[in-house]
Motif scaffolding. Structure first.
Motif, PDB file in Angstrom:
ATOM      1  N   VAL A 157     -29.187  83.417  -2.956  1.00 47.70           N
ATOM      2  CA  VAL A 157     -30.579  83.833  -2.867  1.00 47.70           C
ATOM      3  C   VAL A 157     -30.694  85.215  -3.488  1.00 47.70           C
ATOM      4  CG1 VAL A 157     -30.309  84.876  -0.560  1.00 47.70           C
ATOM      5  CG2 VAL A 157     -32.574  84.120  -1.333  1.00 47.70           C
ATOM      6  N   ARG A 158     -31.817  85.433  -4.174  1.00 49.74           N
ATOM      7  CA  ARG A 158     -32.133  86.787  -4.633  1.00 49.74           C
ATOM      8  C   ARG A 158     -33.408  87.216  -3.940  1.00 49.74           C
ATOM      9  NH1 ARG A 158     -33.256  89.256 -10.695  1.00 49.74           N
ATOM     10  NH2 ARG A 158     -34.808  87.572 -10.767  1.00 49.74           N
ATOM     11  N   MET A 159     -33.346  88.382  -3.304  1.00 50.80           N
ATOM     12  CA  MET A 159     -34.483  88.860  -2.525  1.00 50.80           C
ATOM     13  C   MET A 159     -34.854  90.281  -2.925  1.00 50.80           C
ATOM     14  SD  MET A 159     -32.604  89.361   1.204  1.00 50.80           S
ATOM     15  CE  MET A 159     -31.767  87.785   1.186  1.00 50.80           C
ATOM     16  N   ASN A 205     -34.611  84.747   4.557  1.00 51.07           N
ATOM     17  CA  ASN A 205     -34.274  84.376   3.187  1.00 51.07           C
ATOM     18  C   ASN A 205     -32.836  83.899   3.027  1.00 51.07           C
ATOM     19  OD1 ASN A 205     -36.818  84.817   1.867  1.00 51.07           O
ATOM     20  ND2 ASN A 205     -36.493  86.998   2.182  1.00 51.07           N
ATOM     21  N   LEU A 206     -31.981  84.188   4.003  1.00 49.66           N
ATOM     22  CA  LEU A 206     -30.642  83.607   3.969  1.00 49.66           C
ATOM     23  C   LEU A 206     -30.705  82.090   3.968  1.00 49.66           C
ATOM     24  CD1 LEU A 206     -28.502  85.823   6.397  1.00 49.66           C
ATOM     25  CD2 LEU A 206     -28.215  85.561   3.927  1.00 49.66           C
ATOM     26  N   ASN A 207     -31.746  81.562   4.576  1.00 51.25           N
ATOM     27  CA  ASN A 207     -31.911  80.104   4.634  1.00 51.25           C
ATOM     28  C   ASN A 207     -31.978  79.493   3.240  1.00 51.25           C
ATOM     29  OD1 ASN A 207     -32.138  77.962   6.586  1.00 51.25           O
ATOM     30  ND2 ASN A 207     -34.208  77.631   5.825  1.00 51.25           N
ATOM     31  N   GLY A 243     -30.054  92.697  -4.855  1.00 52.96           N
ATOM     32  CA  GLY A 243     -30.804  91.753  -4.028  1.00 52.96           C
ATOM     33  C   GLY A 243     -30.145  90.413  -3.825  1.00 52.96           C
ATOM     34  N   LEU A 244     -28.842  90.322  -4.091  1.00 48.25           N
ATOM     35  CA  LEU A 244     -28.179  89.018  -4.114  1.00 48.25           C
ATOM     36  C   LEU A 244     -27.315  88.776  -2.881  1.00 48.25           C
ATOM     37  CD1 LEU A 244     -27.022  88.928  -7.841  1.00 48.25           C
ATOM     38  CD2 LEU A 244     -28.955  87.718  -6.841  1.00 48.25           C
ATOM     39  N   VAL A 245     -27.281  87.511  -2.474  1.00 46.95           N
ATOM     40  CA  VAL A 245     -26.336  87.022  -1.486  1.00 46.95           C
ATOM     41  C   VAL A 245     -25.669  85.796  -2.078  1.00 46.95           C
ATOM     42  CG1 VAL A 245     -26.009  86.070   0.828  1.00 46.95           C
ATOM     43  CG2 VAL A 245     -27.719  87.867   0.447  1.00 46.95           C
ATOM     44  N   PHE A 246     -24.338  85.782  -2.079  1.00 47.74           N
ATOM     45  CA  PHE A 246     -23.549  84.656  -2.561  1.00 47.74           C
ATOM     46  C   PHE A 246     -22.859  84.030  -1.349  1.00 47.74           C
ATOM     47  CE2 PHE A 246     -23.740  87.859  -5.831  1.00 47.74           C
ATOM     48  CZ  PHE A 246     -23.802  87.195  -7.059  1.00 47.74           C
ATOM     49  N   THR A 247     -22.901  82.725  -1.212  1.00 52.13           N
ATOM     50  CA  THR A 247     -22.233  82.059  -0.094  1.00 52.13           C
ATOM     51  C   THR A 247     -21.449  80.859  -0.613  1.00 52.13           C
ATOM     52  OG1 THR A 247     -24.109  80.579   0.378  1.00 52.13           O
ATOM     53  CG2 THR A 247     -24.094  82.716   1.486  1.00 52.13           C
ATOM     54  N   GLY A 248     -20.296  80.586   0.011  1.00 52.45           N
ATOM     55  CA  GLY A 248     -19.501  79.448  -0.444  1.00 52.45           C
ATOM     56  C   GLY A 248     -18.318  79.192   0.472  1.00 52.45           C
ATOM     57  N   LEU A 249     -17.698  78.043   0.270  1.00 50.99           N
ATOM     58  CA  LEU A 249     -16.473  77.699   0.984  1.00 50.99           C
ATOM     59  C   LEU A 249     -15.242  77.949   0.129  1.00 50.99           C
ATOM     60  CD1 LEU A 249     -17.488  74.296   2.668  1.00 50.99           C
ATOM     61  CD2 LEU A 249     -17.931  76.635   3.426  1.00 50.99           C
ATOM     62  N   GLY A 282     -29.688  77.397  -4.923  1.00 56.26           N
ATOM     63  CA  GLY A 282     -30.329  78.475  -4.186  1.00 56.26           C
ATOM     64  C   GLY A 282     -31.723  78.760  -4.703  1.00 56.26           C
ATOM     65  N   HIS A 283     -32.216  79.958  -4.395  1.00 55.08           N
ATOM     66  CA  HIS A 283     -33.607  80.271  -4.714  1.00 55.08           C
ATOM     67  C   HIS A 283     -33.779  81.756  -4.990  1.00 55.08           C
ATOM     68  CE1 HIS A 283     -37.713  78.675  -4.779  1.00 55.08           C
ATOM     69  NE2 HIS A 283     -38.112  79.849  -4.297  1.00 55.08           N
ATOM     70  N   ASP A 284     -34.686  82.051  -5.899  1.00 52.28           N
ATOM     71  CA  ASP A 284     -35.010  83.420  -6.285  1.00 52.28           C
ATOM     72  C   ASP A 284     -36.390  83.762  -5.731  1.00 52.28           C
ATOM     73  OD1 ASP A 284     -35.407  85.849  -7.464  1.00 52.28           O
ATOM     74  OD2 ASP A 284     -35.382  85.137  -9.531  1.00 52.28           O
ATOM     75  N   ILE A 285     -36.427  84.623  -4.733  1.00 49.51           N
ATOM     76  CA  ILE A 285     -37.692  85.024  -4.118  1.00 49.51           C
ATOM     77  C   ILE A 285     -38.569  85.767  -5.121  1.00 49.51           C
ATOM     78  CG2 ILE A 285     -38.731  86.485  -2.330  1.00 49.51           C
ATOM     79  CD1 ILE A 285     -37.427  83.992  -1.265  1.00 49.51           C
ATOM     80  N   LEU A 286     -37.960  86.533  -6.010  1.00 43.53           N
ATOM     81  CA  LEU A 286     -38.724  87.393  -6.913  1.00 43.53           C
ATOM     82  C   LEU A 286     -39.555  86.589  -7.909  1.00 43.53           C
ATOM     83  CD1 LEU A 286     -36.142  90.236  -7.661  1.00 43.53           C
ATOM     84  CD2 LEU A 286     -37.681  89.958  -5.716  1.00 43.53           C
ATOM     85  N   THR A 287     -39.037  85.437  -8.331  1.00 43.66           N
ATOM     86  CA  THR A 287     -39.771  84.613  -9.300  1.00 43.66           C
ATOM     87  C   THR A 287     -40.310  83.326  -8.693  1.00 43.66           C
ATOM     88  OG1 THR A 287     -37.761  83.463 -10.021  1.00 43.66           O
ATOM     89  CG2 THR A 287     -38.342  85.502 -11.177  1.00 43.66           C
ATOM     90  N   GLY A 288     -39.884  83.023  -7.465  1.00 45.20           N
ATOM     91  CA  GLY A 288     -40.316  81.785  -6.826  1.00 45.20           C
ATOM     92  C   GLY A 288     -39.710  80.546  -7.452  1.00 45.20           C
ATOM     93  N   ALA A 289     -38.542  80.692  -8.081  1.00 47.94           N
ATOM     94  CA  ALA A 289     -37.914  79.576  -8.800  1.00 47.94           C
ATOM     95  C   ALA A 289     -36.524  79.303  -8.257  1.00 47.94           C
ATOM     96  CB  ALA A 289     -37.845  79.900 -10.295  1.00 47.94           C
ATOM     97  N   PRO A 290     -36.021  78.077  -8.438  1.00 50.56           N
ATOM     98  CA  PRO A 290     -34.649  77.763  -8.015  1.00 50.56           C
ATOM     99  C   PRO A 290     -33.628  78.548  -8.840  1.00 50.56           C
ATOM    100  CG  PRO A 290     -35.923  75.762  -8.392  1.00 50.56           C
ATOM    101  CD  PRO A 290     -36.730  76.887  -8.952  1.00 50.56           C
ATOM    102  N   LEU A 291     -32.527  78.917  -8.188  1.00 50.10           N
ATOM    103  CA  LEU A 291     -31.395  79.513  -8.873  1.00 50.10           C
ATOM    104  C   LEU A 291     -30.412  78.419  -9.258  1.00 50.10           C
ATOM    105  CD1 LEU A 291     -30.689  82.661  -6.650  1.00 50.10           C
ATOM    106  CD2 LEU A 291     -31.293  82.706  -9.075  1.00 50.10           C
TER     107      LEU A 291
END
Length: 801
Positions: A28-30, A68-70, A416-422, A504-513
């Motif tokens: 997510v980018r917030m 926004n973590l969601n 503004g980034l959060v990266f998540t993974g296994l 994921g999703h980019d809050i700043l542009t409202g578009a999927p990452l």
């Protein structure tokens, strides 16, 4: 939420499908300002003034991050079903163990309660609060099924220091340092405030209480995870020495640097052959929460390094006492994990002097290891081999440039980034490609620099060149990733894979990452748009490794104008295979990081062992490392850091080239420096040494906070002068400069010099038209860069003195 996967889109490469192969990384980018930016100042207002409005603003910021973590975690769960796996393990008694990165735990200043000098080095407590709430609200994990643990280097030192300065006269435990609060004493990280936030977000009817466990932290009550039923515990993962039953030696399958490692059982669980032990220690779900930062040895610090160094316990001693297996010095307060390999050629260090030992021929005694990558891979394999499920959430909302320790100011970069993974390898590589490539996809393809994995991720960087009589700044392309082997080694050793795709999703542009050819971007109206950093990331301690094109071109330019061979000398010191490239494995065969780590360890230890230990420790650390840059400056003739000092000179030269003012080079008068022009190498060397002595404002003025002179002055003021200058500064922070007042009063005849002397090389007793008091020039290697106080009654000359 509109997530796209496998669709065909328009891009600079033509019609292409977005990436769908490899390991998924949720992102997510917030908006940084709506997230945790500025929380440190708000918290100061809340602590000092009971400002409820400040706390409400903090709460709103954490709420924004939580919500926004969601957008990163829900699509990742859709790809991996990690919630199901976590719930299955929690049902068997395992707890979520959140592992932040608290390398310099002084996040809350104990004096002002504002952001401390470690606030840029730590995972934000507010981010942990948001992440814990997400697992509580969305995965159904109660707070008493969570815990937090850390094995940071400075924890024992900070606890000891805080215990000495606590006005209440009570000991401050390491767990309380993590909490940031012990009674009315504030200082440390701030997990207490994460608890407070979590408690306030519960439904009124909830029987949970995240505040339970805080009193245990303050009191130092230890409860094994398997015996905890109603509280959220904090664990010092360093401290095994007080109860050896806390630790367990586990095998490293295929280990390179270690065949076995002792780890806290809160992480790896109890002995599988002992039913009672496994009930007490059922293992954990390891939630790895690194802060994305530059690093002074590794290419950067993130997912793999937060576990690969951060899980080694500081206070584990297989031989008993304080003979620590992984840290140094061997005292009650160890300072750093200096006994684990950080470079390929590890020196045998004299524990009394922090100098590498020599053989009968005078050569340094070194052994070849797997270097830092093997050190990190070994411990992660050891943990994984115990069946531990690991989840990674990277705090890159404010990524940290230039420095990983917290001592360099102005390092936060709003991403503004959060990266998540296994997958630690895939997640780390995506993060590395983001911070080390500051150009869009189309430009990256045109540049055509392979990053060592088949990707195109160049970094646009400044390139010095000779123009007339000056060295001016041009632009070129480098690729730090191509010089790093850590991701390939991690993949080869089974930690994960380098291939990934983004959801994921980019809050700043409202578009999927998404990712395309590994490049991060968004999809809107069927077209791909790049998301890339606008910053030039590198670590100030290793500019010749990170900005190698920049540094080498500067050395070539200096060679041309000065008739020297600086680049050849640097390559002789570090280019092991003679190919003209210095990789992140190439740190020479003199064990330079042994010296740097051992001296740093002694300095950190002294900070927690003596009330004014920070001043003395900082002085002696600078003294030792600077003397080792020149064999004529130390009685042992050591030159361990000679080559490394050239790297620091390059950093100084780059800094001077970016100055807003211009100056004439005193060593090569045909040169001007500043406003894009670079100084001579000789002047850079002069400024480097002057900066160590007088701080980063040299040669303009003496810095009041940093430098050997400042540390000796403050020590003398506090021990001889009742702190006349320093205490006045402390009473009015920001409006009073202790050292400048002292210098002004001496100049005007309003005060007498205090009784201390620092011995400096020729040419450093006077600069910028000012003769510095309490300074004496010398060529004696025994006296050089040492200090004496009160007519020699106290001498600062030896690290262990």
């Amino acid at each position: 939420m509109n997530y796209v996967k496998g669709v065909s889109i328009n891009s600079c490469l033509g019609q292409r499908k977005i990436d769908t192969q490899g390991s998924p990384v949720g992102m997510v980018r917030m908006d940084v300002n709506h997230s945790y930016a500025g929380i440190g100042d708000l918290l100061m207002d809340y602590i000092n003034n009971s400002d409820q409005e400040a706390w409400e603003k903090i709460t709103a910021k954490i709420n924004y991050t939580f919500e926004n973590l969601n957008l990163a975690l829900t699509p990742l769960n859709g790809e991996t079903n990690f919630i199901h796996e976590i719930n299955a393990r929690v049902s068997r008694g395992q707890k979520l163990l959140f592992k932040p990165n608290l390398v310099n735990i002084h996040n809350i200043d104990p004096r002002t309660h504002g952001p401390g000098f470690g606030n840029t080095a730590c995972t934000e407590w507010a981010f942990i609060a948001a992440l814990m709430r997400w697992f509580h609200d969305n995965a159904g994990v109660s707070y008493c099924q969570m815990s937090l643990g850390e094995a940071a280097t400075t924890m024992a030192s900070a606890a000891s220091l805080y215990s000495m300065i606590n006005p209440q006269g009570k000991a401050v435990t390491t767990e309380a340092v993590i909490e940031g609060k012990a009674g009315d004493f504030y200082g440390g990280w701030g997990f207490y405030f994460a608890r407070k936030y979590l408690a306030e977000t519960l439904e009124p009817s909830s029987a949970e209480d995240p505040m339970k466990g805080f009193d245990d932290s303050v009191a130092g009550n230890y409860i094994p995870p398997g015996h905890v039923a109603d509280r959220l515990m904090v664990y010092d993962l360093n401290r095994i020495c007080d109860d050896p039953n806390k630790g367990r030696e586990v095998e490293v399958p295929g280990g390179v640097n270690f065949s076995s490692i002792t780890l806290h059982k809160a992480v790896v669980g109890g002995n599988p052959a002992d039913a009672e032990d496994t009930r007490s220690y059922p293992g954990c779900v390891l939630i790895n929460v690194p802060k994305l930062k530059m690093h002074n040895i590794a290419i950067f610090t993130n997912v793999i390094k937060n576990l690969g160094i951060g899980l080694y316990p500081m206070q584990a001693a297989s031989e008993g006492g304080c003979s620590w297996d992984y840290s140094f010095p061997h005292t009650d307060v160890p300072g750093m994990k200096a006994r684990i390999p950080h470079q390929v050629w590890e020196a045998e260090i004299d524990h009394e002097t922090a100098m590498p030992k020599r053989d009968a021929s005078g050569s340094y005694i070194v052994r070849k290891t797997g270097g830092l990558p093997a050190t990190m891979i070994d411990i992660i394999k050891a943990v994984s081999n115990q069946g531990i499920f690991m989840f990674h959430a990277v705090d890159a909302i404010e990524a940290i440039d230039w420095d990983n320790t917290g001592f360099v100011p102005d390092t936060k970069r709003a991403e503004g980034l959060v990266f998540t993974g296994l997958d630690p390898v895939a997640t780390d590589l995506l993060c590395a490609r983001y911070v080390f490539s500051n150009v869009p996809l189309e430009e990256a393809i045109q540049v055509d620099l392979d990053d060592g994995t088949g990707g195109r991720f160049p970094q646009k960087a400044p390139v010095p060149k000779v123009e007339g009589s000056d060295i001016v700044t041009g632009t070129g392309y480098d690729c730090p990733l191509a010089r790093d082997i850590s991701f390939a080694h991690a993949e080869k050793n089974g930690l994960g894979q380098r291939k990934y795709y983004v959801v994921g999703h980019d809050i700043l542009t409202g578009a999927p990452l998404v990712s395309l050819e590994g490049h991060l971007g968004t999809v809107k109206d069927g077209a791909f748009s790049d998301v890339f950093t606008q910053n030039l990331y590198y670590d100030v301690s290793k500019i010749c490794w990170d900005l190698q094109l920049t540094s080498f071109k500067y050395l070539e330019a200096a060679d041309s104008l000065e008739g020297a061979s600086y680049k050849e000398k640097f390559l002789e010191a570090f280019d092991e295979n003679g190919d003209g490239v210095v990789t992140y494995e190439d740190f020479g065969k003199k064990g330079l990081w042994g010296v740097l780590l051992y001296t740093g360890a002694m300095s950190a230890s002294r900070m927690g062992s003596e009330l004014l230990g920070f001043m003395k420790g900082s002085f002696l650390s600078s003294m030792t490392t600077t003397k080792c840059c020149n064999p004529l400056w130390n009685p042992g003739g050591h030159d361990i850091l000679d080559g490394f000092s050239m790297n620091v000179n390059c950093q100084v030269a780059y800094r001077l080239s970016r100055a807003d003012n211009e100056g004439q080079d005193p060593f090569l008068p045909s040169l001007t420096w500043g406003k894009g022009r670079w100084p001579s190498f000789q002047f850079a060397n002069y400024v480097r040494i002057g900066t160590v002595l007088y701080g980063p404002d040299f040669p303009s003025k003496v810095n009041s906070e940093q430098g050997m002179y400042s540390q000796a002055f403050r020590y003398a003021d506090l021990t001889q002068n009742q702190g006349r200058y320093a205490l006045a500064e402390a009473a009015a922070p920001g409006s009073s400069d202790a050292l400048q007042i002292y210098l002004t009063e001496l100049k005007n005849g309003q005060a007498k010099p205090m009784d201390f002397t620092i011995y400096v090389p020729a040419g450093y007793a006077k600069f910028n038209g000012m003769e510095v008091p309490n300074i004496e020039e010398t060529t004696d290697p025994n006296k050089l860069l040492t200090a004496r106080f009160q007519d020699g009654q106290e001498i600062w000359a030896e690290l262990m003195a």
